[in-house]
Design an enzyme around this catalytic site. Structure first.
Site, PDB file in Angstrom:
ATOM      1  N   GLU A 123     -30.560 -35.289  -5.304  1.00  0.00           N
ATOM      2  CA  GLU A 123     -31.974 -34.898  -5.378  1.00  0.00           C
ATOM      3  C   GLU A 123     -32.388 -34.694  -6.825  1.00  0.00           C
ATOM      4  O   GLU A 123     -31.706 -34.014  -7.571  1.00  0.00           O
ATOM      5  CB  GLU A 123     -32.202 -33.596  -4.597  1.00  0.00           C
ATOM      6  CG  GLU A 123     -31.887 -33.716  -3.119  1.00  0.00           C
ATOM      7  CD  GLU A 123     -32.317 -32.472  -2.330  1.00  0.00           C
ATOM      8  OE1 GLU A 123     -32.911 -31.545  -2.929  1.00  0.00           O
ATOM      9  OE2 GLU A 123     -32.059 -32.447  -1.119  1.00  0.00           O
ATOM     10  N   GLU A 210     -39.635 -29.636   3.452  1.00  0.00           N
ATOM     11  CA  GLU A 210     -38.901 -28.436   3.039  1.00  0.00           C
ATOM     12  C   GLU A 210     -39.653 -27.201   3.482  1.00  0.00           C
ATOM     13  O   GLU A 210     -40.860 -27.244   3.716  1.00  0.00           O
ATOM     14  CB  GLU A 210     -38.798 -28.399   1.512  1.00  0.00           C
ATOM     15  CG  GLU A 210     -37.992 -29.528   0.929  1.00  0.00           C
ATOM     16  CD  GLU A 210     -37.922 -29.410  -0.592  1.00  0.00           C
ATOM     17  OE1 GLU A 210     -38.964 -29.163  -1.222  1.00  0.00           O
ATOM     18  OE2 GLU A 210     -36.813 -29.563  -1.134  1.00  0.00           O
TER      19      GLU A 210
END
Ligand code: G
Ligand code: G
Ligand code: MN
Length: 682
Positions: A123, A210
């Site tokens: 990420e 998220e």
């Protein structure tokens, strides 16, 4: 409360940095999709320090890569200890993406930790993403070559730039939790999340939301088409010791976390991924024989399929950005109320509308229209989906059908046949009203099993058997039975039918016709009776009669008197050649000379013999005196078809005592051609 370089050096030495793991879950199924690895620092004196505080410091001090190595190694060994392959996500700083050494170090850590890089996602946060894009591209390519996946983290915050999305080979897009947390309350957040997810889909990226904290958010995200979720709803980040426990819990709760399909469109395969669904939708859109369009709140065409463009008589491209009023001004006043009502949230279907385009040949087209409000994730109407089905053809077909039905009805009514249909149980489903005029019995009483009550008791069993054979074995039906007319008279009916089979070979119905055969039947009965009487007479006469058929050259009938006289030398089934070998001696004129059997002469030469006196020699050598006459038999056309011979004994009757067992045997050979075609005697 602050830390310095010494603290950091100490922290690495003492192993104060360690990973925690937060689960990622597939919305659709509730199944675990992997863990994001997050760094933690447990300072000896200061206690827990959050990444937001120490990461920028490590970046500045050039120690960020050391952190990544530390966290990676521990995470890989923690994962290995689990004994199962679990995908991991790790975070790196943008700085690290321009470091040519990074891929090598990651590969080394993976090799040491026995971790397959296909299960690793890296990420990268966008923050000030990269100054040197070319360098970052090279590193990213190398990471991908190792099998790693790349994710763009916290998308939508900081320095979000579509440039990066375009320049780097990302596989995954993580929507920042800032939007997710407010998406159930704020329309704008919702729109941003929906379009980010849409963007990800259109680029072929896996989308991850998220900060998912509530089931409501999860449902909304799923309906938008987001694939994976991460957040407190599924679990907070946990240290390695709790990993096995979290995995077990999520396995058990999996089904519970699977979000309900909130999709309002049942034609879309719920199992399909969003990208596939889009392709399916497109195919459906263009393939259906229905005109479809989507109108926005201003009644402008947002999309439409080819069929609709055709119906409107305007090219598809000419619809773009135009309102319904502009494209179909004549029809618009008639459809506007429906569109407006749908815009208020009222679904409308099955409205029949004449399109009146004026230039139509053969009448104006008729359509069935439906107007469905389309809602966004929060239940707000964002537009109306319109479906139009052209039923002009169907209307014409209906008329044609009615017409042909008329023909059929007339045909049926005039035919002597009464059509009927049996269902799979053998019950009469339908029969022509002609049944009434033929039998005098009401059709209503005949339906189902009713007609059986009208059938002659002797005929019920064979009739039922024929029907059962048709239903269970698929046999065709050809039966005769009697039906009682109201006046008590029994009339003969003949029913013929064939079963109709279903897809797996089972009989689903039987179609047939019944007709009255009473008169026909009567005639043949009369004929038969006549025949029987004739035979009785032939058997009773005191003259011997022998008939032979010229067509096959055999004797076919020998009556009892002839049998008595010939004592088995002439019998039914005998050939003319055999018959011709009989020993006859003429006695007229006192001359004994062999004579031909008159029957043979009649047949072979068409001769007529009258009153010929002869002696006939039996097998045992004894002789009988007889008088024979014979004639040939011709059909109406003159063709010789047979012969008849009459024989009379010229001796005193010795009675039946003389009958031998041989004669009894010939008795059994006695046959009458059953065809009933009687031969006219010349
Ligand atoms: O859950 P937490 O508060 O730890 O996360 C804060 C942020 O710190 C996350 O957005 C994450 O991107 C970042 N972060 C966590 N661990 C690491 C790491 O090992 N390296 C880098 N570069 N960033 C991390
Ligand atoms: O790398 P990233 O920024 O995505 O890291 C996730 C961060 O968000 C971590 O700090 C993590 O602790 C935090 N976090 C994870 N799930 C939730 C959540 O459901 N709600 C909130 N408020 N924070 C979360
Ligand atoms: Mn992250």
């Amino acid at each position: 409360m602050s830390f310095d370089e010494t603290d950091v050096r100490l922290a690495f030495a003492e192993g104060e940095f360690f990973p925690v793991f937060q689960p990622l879950v597939e919305f659709r199924t509730g199944q675990l999709a992997g863990f994001e690895v997050l760094a933690r620092w447990k300072h000896g004196k200061l206690g827990g320090i959050v990444p937001d505080a120490f990461i920028p410091a490590l970046e500045r001090a050039g120690q960020i890569d050391q952190l990544t190595q530390t966290i990676l190694k521990r995470a890989f060994s923690d994962a290995d200890a689990l004994g199962q392959r679990i995908p991991l996500h790790i975070n790196i700083s943008p700085l690290q993406l321009v470091d040519f050494e990074l891929p090598g170090r990651i590969a080394e850590a993976a090799a040491q930790g026995k971790f397959s890089l296909e299960a690793l996602t890296i990420e990268i946060t966008e923050s000030a993403l990269v100054d040197d894009l070319l360098r970052a591209q090279a590193v990213a390519q190398e990471l991908k070559a190792l099998g790693c996946r790349l994710a763009l983290d916290d998308f939508g915050t900081g320095y979000s730039s579509l440039k990066h999305l375009n320049a780097l080979p990302f596989d995954e897009l993580k929507v920042d939790r800032g939007f997710v947390s407010s998406m159930t309350e704020q329309r704008d957040s919702r729109k941003i999340v929906a379009s980010v997810v849409g963007l990800g889909q259109s680029l072929g990226l896996t989308t991850v939301a998220e900060g998912v904290e509530t089931a409501e958010q999860a449902n909304m995200l799923r309906s938008i088409g987001c694939e994976l979720g991460q957040g407190w709803l599924f679990g907070k980040p946990v240290p390695a010791e709790q990993l096995a426990e979290v995995i077990g819990r999520l396995r058990r709760e999996g089904a519970m976390h699977a979000t309900l399909p909130v999709d309002q469109n049942p034609i879309i395969g719920l199992e399909a991924l969003p990208a596939q669904r889009l392709a399916q939708l497109q195919a459906i859109y263009d393939g259906v024989p229905v005109g479809i369009c989507f109108l926005d709140r201003n009644l402008r065409y947002v999309s439409l399929n080819r069929q609709l463009a055709q119906m409107n008589g305007v090219p598809a491209a000419a619809h773009s950005g135009k309102t319904v009023a502009e494209v179909i001004p004549i029809v618009f006043p008639r459809v506007e109320p429906f569109i407006r009502r749908a815009m208020q949230g009222e679904p409308i279907s099955g409205v029949e509308i004449q399109r009146l385009r004026g230039n139509e040949v053969g009448g104006s087209p008729v359509v069935i229209a439906s107007y469905q409000p389309a809602y966004d994730e929060a239940g707000e109407v964002v537009g109306v989906s319109v479906a139009l089905m052209d039923i002009t053809g169907r209307k014409r077909t209906e008329e044609a059908l009615r017409e042909s039905e008329n023909h059929y009805r007339h045909m049926v009514q005039l035919s002597p046949h009464v059509p009927w249909v049996l269902d799979a149980m053998g019950e009469v489903k339908e029969a022509s009203p002609r049944w009434e005029s033929v039998t005098g019995q009401p059709l209503g009483d005949a339906l189902g099993d009713g007609w059986m009550r009208m059938v002659h008791p002797d005929d019920v069993a064979p009739t039922r058997r024929a029907i059962e054979n048709a239903i269970h074995h698929g046999d065709s039906i050809d039966i005769e039975y009697r039906v009682q007319r109201p006046d008590g008279e029994w009339i003969w009916m003949r029913s013929r039918g064939s079963p109709r089979f279903g897809p797996s070979g089972e009989v689903i119905s039987v179609y047939g016709v019944v007709e009255e055969v009473h008169r026909h039947r009567q005639i043949s009965e009369e004929l038969e009776a006549c025949h029987t009487e004739l035979i009785a007479a032939v058997n009773a006469v005191p003259i011997g009669i022998v008939l032979s058929d010229a067509r096959d050259g055999t004797v076919f009938m020998v009556n009892p008197e002839a049998q008595r006289i010939f004592r088995g030398m002439v019998f039914a089934g005998q050939t003319l050649a055999e018959c011709g070998r009989l020993k006859l001696t003429r006695t007229d004129g006192g001359v004994d000379e062999p004579a031909q059997v008159p029957l043979v002469r009649a047949i072979l030469h068409g001769e007529t013999v009258e009153g010929m006196q002869a002696r006939f020699r039996h097998r045992d050598g004894t002789e009988s005196a007889v008088e024979l006459s014979s004639k040939s038999i011709r059909a109406d056309s003159g063709v010789l078809v047979g012969g008849i011979m009459l024989v009379q004994s010229m001796e005193p009757d010795k009675g039946s005592a003389e009958r031998t067992s041989e004669e009894d045997q010939t008795q059994r050979h006695f046959q009458v051609q059953p065809s009933g075609d009687r031969l006219p005697v010349e």
